[in-house]
Design a protein around this motif. Structure first.
Motif, PDB file in Angstrom:
ATOM      1  N   ALA A 151       8.154  -1.783  19.941  1.00 18.14           N
ATOM      2  CA  ALA A 151       7.755  -1.259  21.329  1.00 18.14           C
ATOM      3  C   ALA A 151       6.610  -0.642  21.858  1.00 18.14           C
ATOM      4  O   ALA A 151       5.350  -1.114  20.901  1.00 18.14           O
ATOM      5  CB  ALA A 151       8.469   0.642  20.390  1.00 18.14           C
ATOM      6  N   LEU A 152       6.241  -1.810  23.043  1.00 16.71           N
ATOM      7  CA  LEU A 152       5.416  -1.165  23.999  1.00 16.71           C
ATOM      8  C   LEU A 152       4.945  -0.696  24.608  1.00 16.71           C
ATOM      9  O   LEU A 152       6.283   0.516  25.204  1.00 16.71           O
ATOM     10  CB  LEU A 152       5.085  -3.048  24.376  1.00 16.71           C
ATOM     11  CG  LEU A 152       4.642  -4.073  23.645  1.00 16.71           C
ATOM     12  CD1 LEU A 152       5.122  -5.396  23.953  1.00 16.71           C
ATOM     13  CD2 LEU A 152       4.179  -4.259  22.338  1.00 16.71           C
ATOM     14  N   PRO A 153       4.064  -0.085  25.403  1.00 14.19           N
ATOM     15  CA  PRO A 153       4.095   1.162  26.482  1.00 14.19           C
ATOM     16  C   PRO A 153       4.380   0.538  27.546  1.00 14.19           C
ATOM     17  O   PRO A 153       5.174  -0.543  27.708  1.00 14.19           O
ATOM     18  CB  PRO A 153       2.480   0.170  26.890  1.00 14.19           C
ATOM     19  CG  PRO A 153       1.400   0.400  25.693  1.00 14.19           C
ATOM     20  CD  PRO A 153       3.105  -0.646  25.143  1.00 14.19           C
ATOM     21  N   GLY A 154       5.390   1.881  28.006  1.00 13.00           N
ATOM     22  CA  GLY A 154       6.603   1.583  29.073  1.00 13.00           C
ATOM     23  C   GLY A 154       7.338   1.561  29.250  1.00 13.00           C
ATOM     24  O   GLY A 154       8.548   0.624  30.066  1.00 13.00           O
ATOM     25  N   GLY A 155       8.271   1.338  27.380  1.00 15.06           N
ATOM     26  CA  GLY A 155       9.121   0.628  27.340  1.00 15.06           C
ATOM     27  C   GLY A 155       9.728  -0.398  26.619  1.00 15.06           C
ATOM     28  O   GLY A 155      10.553  -0.794  26.457  1.00 15.06           O
ATOM     29  N   GLU A 156       8.393  -1.499  27.165  1.00 16.08           N
ATOM     30  CA  GLU A 156       8.825  -3.094  26.747  1.00 16.08           C
ATOM     31  C   GLU A 156       9.062  -3.308  25.135  1.00 16.08           C
ATOM     32  O   GLU A 156       8.553  -1.984  24.974  1.00 16.08           O
ATOM     33  CB  GLU A 156       7.442  -3.392  27.066  1.00 16.08           C
ATOM     34  CG  GLU A 156       7.424  -3.908  29.360  1.00 16.08           C
ATOM     35  CD  GLU A 156       8.080  -4.475  30.011  1.00 16.08           C
ATOM     36  OE1 GLU A 156       9.022  -5.390  29.327  1.00 16.08           O
ATOM     37  OE2 GLU A 156       9.099  -3.748  30.988  1.00 16.08           O
ATOM     38  N   ARG A 157       9.220  -4.451  25.012  1.00 11.56           N
ATOM     39  CA  ARG A 157       9.363  -4.806  23.739  1.00 11.56           C
ATOM     40  C   ARG A 157       9.089  -6.314  23.511  1.00 11.56           C
ATOM     41  O   ARG A 157       9.131  -7.058  23.773  1.00 11.56           O
ATOM     42  CB  ARG A 157      10.562  -4.383  23.070  1.00 11.56           C
ATOM     43  CG  ARG A 157      11.721  -3.757  23.400  1.00 11.56           C
ATOM     44  CD  ARG A 157      13.087  -3.516  22.865  1.00 11.56           C
ATOM     45  NE  ARG A 157      12.619  -3.534  21.621  1.00 11.56           N
ATOM     46  CZ  ARG A 157      12.898  -1.902  20.553  1.00 11.56           C
ATOM     47  NH1 ARG A 157      12.944  -1.204  20.738  1.00 11.56           N
ATOM     48  NH2 ARG A 157      13.174  -1.951  19.444  1.00 11.56           N
ATOM     49  N   LEU A 158       8.076  -6.120  21.794  1.00 13.26           N
ATOM     50  CA  LEU A 158       7.937  -7.548  22.135  1.00 13.26           C
ATOM     51  C   LEU A 158       7.772  -7.983  20.884  1.00 13.26           C
ATOM     52  O   LEU A 158       8.087  -7.453  19.565  1.00 13.26           O
ATOM     53  CB  LEU A 158       6.133  -7.912  21.522  1.00 13.26           C
ATOM     54  CG  LEU A 158       5.481  -9.081  21.473  1.00 13.26           C
ATOM     55  CD1 LEU A 158       6.090 -10.097  22.606  1.00 13.26           C
ATOM     56  CD2 LEU A 158       3.860  -9.012  21.239  1.00 13.26           C
ATOM     57  N   THR A 159       8.817  -9.347  20.652  1.00 14.94           N
ATOM     58  CA  THR A 159       9.714  -9.987  19.141  1.00 14.94           C
ATOM     59  C   THR A 159       8.637 -10.665  18.700  1.00 14.94           C
ATOM     60  O   THR A 159       8.308 -11.849  19.361  1.00 14.94           O
ATOM     61  CB  THR A 159      10.834 -10.453  19.391  1.00 14.94           C
ATOM     62  OG1 THR A 159      11.393  -9.107  19.581  1.00 14.94           O
ATOM     63  CG2 THR A 159      11.891 -10.646  17.857  1.00 14.94           C
ATOM     64  N   LEU A 160       8.407 -10.772  17.669  1.00 13.97           N
ATOM     65  CA  LEU A 160       6.693 -11.517  16.964  1.00 13.97           C
ATOM     66  C   LEU A 160       7.343 -12.384  16.023  1.00 13.97           C
ATOM     67  O   LEU A 160       8.610 -11.709  14.893  1.00 13.97           O
ATOM     68  CB  LEU A 160       5.871 -11.304  16.878  1.00 13.97           C
ATOM     69  CG  LEU A 160       4.601 -10.537  17.118  1.00 13.97           C
ATOM     70  CD1 LEU A 160       3.669 -10.151  16.773  1.00 13.97           C
ATOM     71  CD2 LEU A 160       4.763 -11.962  18.411  1.00 13.97           C
ATOM     72  N   SER A 161       7.059 -13.818  15.072  1.00 13.75           N
ATOM     73  CA  SER A 161       8.733 -14.433  14.305  1.00 13.75           C
ATOM     74  C   SER A 161       6.635 -15.476  13.706  1.00 13.75           C
ATOM     75  O   SER A 161       6.280 -15.449  14.466  1.00 13.75           O
ATOM     76  CB  SER A 161       8.809 -15.512  15.162  1.00 13.75           C
ATOM     77  OG  SER A 161      10.326 -14.543  15.184  1.00 13.75           O
ATOM     78  N   GLU A 162       6.683 -15.238  12.508  1.00 11.42           N
ATOM     79  CA  GLU A 162       5.778 -16.985  12.111  1.00 11.42           C
ATOM     80  C   GLU A 162       6.066 -17.665  12.660  1.00 11.42           C
ATOM     81  O   GLU A 162       6.955 -18.234  13.182  1.00 11.42           O
ATOM     82  CB  GLU A 162       6.520 -16.170  10.494  1.00 11.42           C
ATOM     83  CG  GLU A 162       6.240 -14.852  10.246  1.00 11.42           C
ATOM     84  CD  GLU A 162       6.250 -14.863   8.756  1.00 11.42           C
ATOM     85  OE1 GLU A 162       7.086 -16.246   7.511  1.00 11.42           O
ATOM     86  OE2 GLU A 162       6.074 -14.589   7.651  1.00 11.42           O
ATOM     87  N   GLY A 163       4.874 -18.671  13.198  1.00 10.29           N
ATOM     88  CA  GLY A 163       5.050 -18.835  13.310  1.00 10.29           C
ATOM     89  C   GLY A 163       4.428 -19.592  14.714  1.00 10.29           C
ATOM     90  O   GLY A 163       4.602 -20.660  15.579  1.00 10.29           O
ATOM     91  N   ASP A 164       4.775 -17.854  15.396  1.00  9.13           N
ATOM     92  CA  ASP A 164       4.766 -18.612  17.325  1.00  9.13           C
ATOM     93  C   ASP A 164       2.999 -18.136  17.458  1.00  9.13           C
ATOM     94  O   ASP A 164       1.936 -17.128  17.184  1.00  9.13           O
ATOM     95  CB  ASP A 164       4.877 -16.237  17.378  1.00  9.13           C
ATOM     96  CG  ASP A 164       6.476 -16.315  17.742  1.00  9.13           C
ATOM     97  OD1 ASP A 164       7.198 -17.498  18.517  1.00  9.13           O
ATOM     98  OD2 ASP A 164       7.037 -15.286  18.154  1.00  9.13           O
ATOM     99  N   ALA A 165       3.428 -18.855  18.749  1.00 13.11           N
ATOM    100  CA  ALA A 165       2.433 -19.052  19.547  1.00 13.11           C
ATOM    101  C   ALA A 165       1.393 -17.026  20.620  1.00 13.11           C
ATOM    102  O   ALA A 165       2.136 -17.063  20.846  1.00 13.11           O
ATOM    103  CB  ALA A 165       2.133 -19.831  20.426  1.00 13.11           C
ATOM    104  N   VAL A 166       0.639 -16.543  19.592  1.00  9.47           N
ATOM    105  CA  VAL A 166       0.268 -15.361  20.794  1.00  9.47           C
ATOM    106  C   VAL A 166      -1.086 -15.324  21.077  1.00  9.47           C
ATOM    107  O   VAL A 166      -1.667 -16.777  20.884  1.00  9.47           O
ATOM    108  CB  VAL A 166       0.896 -14.530  20.110  1.00  9.47           C
ATOM    109  CG1 VAL A 166       1.973 -14.620  18.890  1.00  9.47           C
ATOM    110  CG2 VAL A 166      -1.320 -15.451  18.214  1.00  9.47           C
ATOM    111  N   ARG A 167      -1.228 -14.451  21.689  1.00  6.20           N
ATOM    112  CA  ARG A 167      -2.751 -14.141  22.902  1.00  6.20           C
ATOM    113  C   ARG A 167      -3.271 -12.546  22.560  1.00  6.20           C
ATOM    114  O   ARG A 167      -2.566 -11.970  22.273  1.00  6.20           O
ATOM    115  CB  ARG A 167      -2.481 -14.834  24.201  1.00  6.20           C
ATOM    116  CG  ARG A 167      -2.475 -15.613  24.773  1.00  6.20           C
ATOM    117  CD  ARG A 167      -2.955 -15.884  26.347  1.00  6.20           C
ATOM    118  NE  ARG A 167      -3.853 -15.813  26.352  1.00  6.20           N
ATOM    119  CZ  ARG A 167      -4.370 -14.862  27.945  1.00  6.20           C
ATOM    120  NH1 ARG A 167      -3.416 -15.128  28.840  1.00  6.20           N
ATOM    121  NH2 ARG A 167      -5.379 -14.569  27.854  1.00  6.20           N
ATOM    122  N   VAL A 168      -4.510 -12.951  21.940  1.00  8.99           N
ATOM    123  CA  VAL A 168      -4.990 -12.157  22.082  1.00  8.99           C
ATOM    124  C   VAL A 168      -4.745 -10.896  22.779  1.00  8.99           C
ATOM    125  O   VAL A 168      -5.907 -11.738  23.932  1.00  8.99           O
ATOM    126  CB  VAL A 168      -6.455 -11.868  20.568  1.00  8.99           C
ATOM    127  CG1 VAL A 168      -7.053 -10.573  21.104  1.00  8.99           C
ATOM    128  CG2 VAL A 168      -6.640 -11.955  19.716  1.00  8.99           C
TER     129      VAL A 168
END
Length: 338
Positions: free
Chosen positions: A161-178
């Motif tokens: 769960a993220l601020p503002g009611g947003e959601r982030l789904t992460l999986s092993e192998g995903d490309a992400v940004r810091v």
């Protein structure tokens, strides 16, 4: 490479040092494929409603929003609902209620049990489409993630769960940004995590911790890989986002094998860094309807006909001639979205 680069007809100013233009065989092959798909899927009956099914959807929409559609707007909705074309478009000026019209389509699709979803370049665009039409939408980056997951390229996943009611789904192998600076080296807690780093999720634990791994290089040394752990609270605070797509500004300083750039709205100063990120290939995509007037398109079609079959004009779903673009060089290709 012999047989790969193809000379295009001369076009434009003749006072330039070189007027020679080239495309590549893969662009010509892609043009032939796109044209074939557009023709093959035209009128294929995909999710086509009958006129009797579409009319109540429009009526219900007008009652819900409190205004009547113009003849042009009604024609657009009827086309999308009853045309049955595998690929269709709605082209209109800003403020023409294109997103709002999709609610009328959604009503019709709901009534017939049709499955639908939206895709947008930005999270804001996806949110606005969902709010205006009720159609669930996600970003292109999120769809890429889903495609990779369906292909079995991703491992364990977890939703935060993220601020503002947003959601982030992460999986092993995903490309992400810091997305936030974390100067860990000062307290000897590991390598620094800096805003803008692009990494891969290498592990997700049962308690929600995420390990990310990125490539680094010291001067005079070979590439090496560094890993760091993030706590669930950090991710919930917005420390990570999916990294399949980013802005030109965020990509500066980055080097990759292949760069795909959507260039509408970028001036020359922004386009240059965007088109120099890839070591092997750089591709620029532009919307045909924005960069070419009807007069220009007609002139290009005439020139294309004079050139031969590869430039035969395509028919877009709006019925107007369209054309995919030629590549100005062998290593950097220009592609127009029609």
């Amino acid at each position: 490479m012999a047989g790969y680069a193809v000379r295009a007809p001369d076009y434009g100013s003749t006072v330039m040092t070189s007027t020679a233009r080239y495309t590549t065989q893969d662009i010509l092959d892609a043009e032939a494929y796109v044209r074939g798909q557009a023709l093959t899927r035209h009128g294929e009956g995909a999710t086509a409603l009958t006129a009797d099914q579409a009319a109540p959807a429009v009526d219900l929409f007008e009652v819900a929003v409190g205004f009547e559609l113009s003849e042009e707007q009604r024609a657009a909705v009827n086309r999308l609902l009853t045309g049955g074309h595998g690929v269709d478009t709605v082209v209109g000026v800003a403020g023409a209620s294109k997103r709002t019209l999709m609610e009328a389509c959604r009503i019709g699709w709901d009534a017939t049990g049709t499955t639908y979803s939206g895709a947008c370049l930005s999270a804001v665009g996806a949110q606005q489409l969902a709010q205006a039409s009720g159609i669930p939408a996600r970003t292109v980056a999120s769809w890429v993630q889903q495609i990779r997951r369906a292909a079995g390229a991703l491992g364990t996943e977890r939703t935060y769960a993220l601020p503002g009611g947003e959601r982030l789904t992460l999986s092993e192998g995903d490309a992400v940004r810091v997305r936030a600076n974390d100067y860990r080296s000062k307290s000897e807690q590991g390598p620094d995590l800096l805003n803008g780093y692009r990494a891969v999720v290498s592990e997700i634990t049962e308690d929600g911790r995420v390990e990310v791994t990125w490539r680094t290089r010291e001067r005079g040394q070979d590439d090496s890989y560094v890993s760091a752990w993030l706590m669930p609270a950090q991710i919930a605070g917005g420390a990570l986002s999916l990294g399949y797509a980013m802005t030109i500004a965020a990509s500066q300083g980055m080097t990759c094998d292949t760069s795909l750039m959507y260039g509408h709205g970028a001036n020359a100063f922004a386009a240059y860094p965007g088109l120099t990120r890839g070591k092997k290939e750089n591709h620029l995509w532009l919307p045909l309807a924005v960069i070419e007037s009807e007069e220009t398109r007609a002139r290009l079609v005439r020139r294309g006909n004079a050139w031969g079959a590869p430039s035969t004009p395509m028919r877009t779903s709006s019925g107007r001639p369209g054309r995919t673009a030629r590549s100005p060089t062998c290593s950097t290709s220009l592609r127009r979205l029609w």
